[in-house]
Design a protein around this motif. Structure first.
Motif, PDB file in Angstrom:
ATOM      1  N   ALA A   1      75.408  94.114  75.183  1.00 43.76           N
ATOM      2  CA  ALA A   1      75.063  95.231  74.304  1.00 43.76           C
ATOM      3  C   ALA A   1      73.672  95.788  74.610  1.00 43.76           C
ATOM      4  O   ALA A   1      73.449  96.998  74.551  1.00 43.76           O
ATOM      5  N   VAL A   2      72.723  94.899  74.937  1.00 47.16           N
ATOM      6  CA  VAL A   2      71.377  95.357  75.298  1.00 47.16           C
ATOM      7  C   VAL A   2      71.419  96.188  76.573  1.00 47.16           C
ATOM      8  O   VAL A   2      70.765  97.236  76.667  1.00 47.16           O
ATOM      9  N   LEU A   3      72.175  95.737  77.557  1.00 48.63           N
ATOM     10  CA  LEU A   3      72.301  96.505  78.798  1.00 48.63           C
ATOM     11  C   LEU A   3      72.894  97.882  78.519  1.00 48.63           C
ATOM     12  O   LEU A   3      72.453  98.896  79.079  1.00 48.63           O
ATOM     13  N   LEU A   4      73.877  97.917  77.646  1.00 48.23           N
ATOM     14  CA  LEU A   4      74.497  99.185  77.264  1.00 48.23           C
ATOM     15  C   LEU A   4      73.506 100.074  76.526  1.00 48.23           C
ATOM     16  O   LEU A   4      73.459 101.295  76.738  1.00 48.23           O
ATOM     17  N   LEU A   5      72.697  99.471  75.678  1.00 50.39           N
ATOM     18  CA  LEU A   5      71.674 100.223  74.948  1.00 50.39           C
ATOM     19  C   LEU A   5      70.683 100.877  75.898  1.00 50.39           C
ATOM     20  O   LEU A   5      70.306 102.044  75.725  1.00 50.39           O
TER      21      LEU A   5
ATOM     22  N   LEU B   1      70.715  95.712  63.149  1.00 51.16           N
ATOM     23  CA  LEU B   1      69.775  94.602  63.043  1.00 51.16           C
ATOM     24  C   LEU B   1      69.335  94.078  64.410  1.00 51.16           C
ATOM     25  O   LEU B   1      68.133  94.017  64.699  1.00 51.16           O
ATOM     26  N   CYS B   2      70.297  93.701  65.244  1.00 53.13           N
ATOM     27  CA  CYS B   2      69.974  92.964  66.477  1.00 53.13           C
ATOM     28  C   CYS B   2      69.568  93.851  67.646  1.00 53.13           C
ATOM     29  O   CYS B   2      68.578  93.584  68.323  1.00 53.13           O
ATOM     30  N   ARG B   3      70.332  94.883  67.932  1.00 57.98           N
ATOM     31  CA  ARG B   3      69.969  95.762  69.052  1.00 57.98           C
ATOM     32  C   ARG B   3      69.000  96.855  68.615  1.00 57.98           C
ATOM     33  O   ARG B   3      68.143  97.283  69.382  1.00 57.98           O
ATOM     34  N   GLY B   4      69.127  97.321  67.377  1.00 62.88           N
ATOM     35  CA  GLY B   4      68.213  98.348  66.919  1.00 62.88           C
ATOM     36  C   GLY B   4      66.846  97.802  66.553  1.00 62.88           C
ATOM     37  O   GLY B   4      65.828  98.203  67.108  1.00 62.88           O
ATOM     38  N   ALA B   5      66.815  96.837  65.623  1.00 61.79           N
ATOM     39  CA  ALA B   5      65.540  96.343  65.087  1.00 61.79           C
ATOM     40  C   ALA B   5      64.919  95.236  65.931  1.00 61.79           C
ATOM     41  O   ALA B   5      63.812  95.383  66.446  1.00 61.79           O
TER      42      ALA B   5
ATOM     43  N   MET C   1      65.685  90.784  75.328  1.00 57.30           N
ATOM     44  CA  MET C   1      67.150  90.731  75.401  1.00 57.30           C
ATOM     45  C   MET C   1      67.661  89.359  74.975  1.00 57.30           C
ATOM     46  O   MET C   1      68.604  89.248  74.182  1.00 57.30           O
ATOM     47  N   VAL C   2      67.020  88.303  75.474  1.00 60.44           N
ATOM     48  CA  VAL C   2      67.426  86.936  75.142  1.00 60.44           C
ATOM     49  C   VAL C   2      67.207  86.649  73.659  1.00 60.44           C
ATOM     50  O   VAL C   2      68.082  86.079  72.983  1.00 60.44           O
ATOM     51  N   MET C   3      66.058  87.052  73.125  1.00 61.27           N
ATOM     52  CA  MET C   3      65.749  86.791  71.722  1.00 61.27           C
ATOM     53  C   MET C   3      66.711  87.518  70.788  1.00 61.27           C
ATOM     54  O   MET C   3      67.214  86.933  69.814  1.00 61.27           O
ATOM     55  N   SER C   4      66.985  88.790  71.073  1.00 64.34           N
ATOM     56  CA  SER C   4      67.891  89.543  70.200  1.00 64.34           C
ATOM     57  C   SER C   4      69.311  89.003  70.297  1.00 64.34           C
ATOM     58  O   SER C   4      70.027  88.952  69.293  1.00 64.34           O
ATOM     59  N   ALA C   5      69.725  88.579  71.503  1.00 63.50           N
ATOM     60  CA  ALA C   5      71.055  87.997  71.666  1.00 63.50           C
ATOM     61  C   ALA C   5      71.151  86.647  70.963  1.00 63.50           C
ATOM     62  O   ALA C   5      72.187  86.306  70.379  1.00 63.50           O
ATOM     63  N   LEU C   6      70.057  85.871  71.002  1.00 63.06           N
ATOM     64  CA  LEU C   6      70.039  84.572  70.338  1.00 63.06           C
ATOM     65  C   LEU C   6      70.133  84.734  68.822  1.00 63.06           C
ATOM     66  O   LEU C   6      70.877  83.999  68.153  1.00 63.06           O
TER      67      LEU C   6
END
Length: 348
Positions: free
Chosen positions: A211-215, A165-169, A184-189
């Protein structure tokens, strides 16, 4: 987010659409506006689910495993419907690609190095709110539940659903606007908000950024799922062991955890973070090189503005997102459900 080799060896940023797994020249149909509407629908569905379970299926609310599974399905399903309706290729859009085995091993090291940063935020949040995970596990007598079932629920089901949901979509939908840091901020929020409590939301936001950085450095959603699974699984093992020995360990120790104790603990962990955080970044750089994605992290570093006309980018925040944010805060504070109860009483 397909791992691709740089053609010229220099100056190619892995954060460009080509390197994000979309394909050169491919149009991103699932944009930030649709993502915000999906988020609003998700929160409305979540509120409806909470009301339905509390009033018609109370037994589900008493089960940590079943309640977790229902929540995961409810928060993921609306976004998947939006993706399909937009005509996106789900596998490509979510970034489900292979990664090298050595990168898998280094993801484990990155997880280990990132835990102190998450712990600092978790401890700091407990100056105002209680440890929601420990409290919920004690209330549901988690120490007496089958360990395998708990581990499957928190260490596999939750990471797969939430990272999809969050990192993929969400991240890819927002990143299509060209605003990588904003995405990155929006998905983390959103990742923080769907936990529906302030304690988990605090460190979930930081975890979402990591997780976004890892992605980006791996180009694969699998790295985020692995990262999330290792964190959830390790914490579940520690908590389960503690509750197995003493079912009331959290309530008994809660009185001894004073604000002064928490501040000392935060200070001690900050010393550790000063060492582990730079090492975490070094590991990310190594993975980016190993995956042939040199320059992936440059998208998140400050850049000098170039002369000329600025590129117009889509807005990330819109009215549906603001409404969803207000609803989330209302549910996290309990005010939303109090208002709903008063309205129901008035109708009756």
């Amino acid at each position: 987010m397909r791992p691709l080799k740089r053609a010229d060896g220099i100056g190619v940023c892995a954060c460009s659409p080509k390197f994000a797994g979309y394909g050169k020249g491919m149009v991103i149909r699932m944009n930030s506006k649709k993502a915000n509407w999906a988020f609003l629908v998700t929160i409305l569905c979540y509120a409806g689910m909470v009301f339905a379970v509390a009033n018609f299926f109370p037994l589900f609310a008493e089960s940590l495993v079943f309640s977790n599974l229902i929540c995961e399905i409810v928060v993921v399903l609306p976004m998947l419907v939006f993706i399909v309706a937009s005509g996106e290729n789900i596998v490509s859009f979510l970034g489900i690609h292979k990664m090298r085995f050595t990168s898998v091993l280094m993801t484990g090291l990155f997880t280990f190095l990132s835990v102190p940063s998450l712990t600092v935020v978790n401890l700091f949040s407990q100056l105002w709110v209680e440890n929601e995970v420990a409290s919920a596990m004690e209330n549901m007598n988690a120490g007496q539940m089958p360990f395998g079932l708990l581990l499957f629920s928190t260490g596999l089901v939750a990471p797969v659903f939430e990272e999809t949901l969050c990192r993929g979509a969400y991240y890819h939908a927002y990143a299509g606007s060209g605003r990588r840091i904003g995405a990155m901020v929006m998905s983390a929020l959103i990742f923080a908000l769907i936990h529906m409590n302030f304690n988990q939301a605090s460190y979930a936001f930081v975890m979402g950024v990591f997780a976004v950085l890892l992605l980006e450095v791996t180009g694969s959603l699998w790295s985020c799922i692995l990262y999330h699974s290792l964190i959830n699984g390790s914490q579940m093992m520690l908590l389960y062991g503690a509750f197995k020995v003493n079912p009331n360990v959290y309530s008994e120790q809660a009185g001894t955890i004073t604000p002064d104790f928490l501040l000392y603990a935060v200070g001690a962990y900050l010393v550790v973070v000063a060492v582990t955080l730079p090492l975490s970044w070094a590991v990310l750089v190594w993975i980016s090189i190993n995956e042939g994605r040199q320059g992936a992290l440059s998208c998140f570093l400050p850049k000098k503005a170039l002369p000329g006309k600025a590129e117009k980018k889509d807005k990330l925040v819109s009215v549906p997102f603001v409404l969803a944010l207000i609803l989330c805060i209302g549910m996290m504070t309990g005010s939303f459900f109090r208002i709903v109860e008063k309205i129901i009483l008035m109708i009756r």
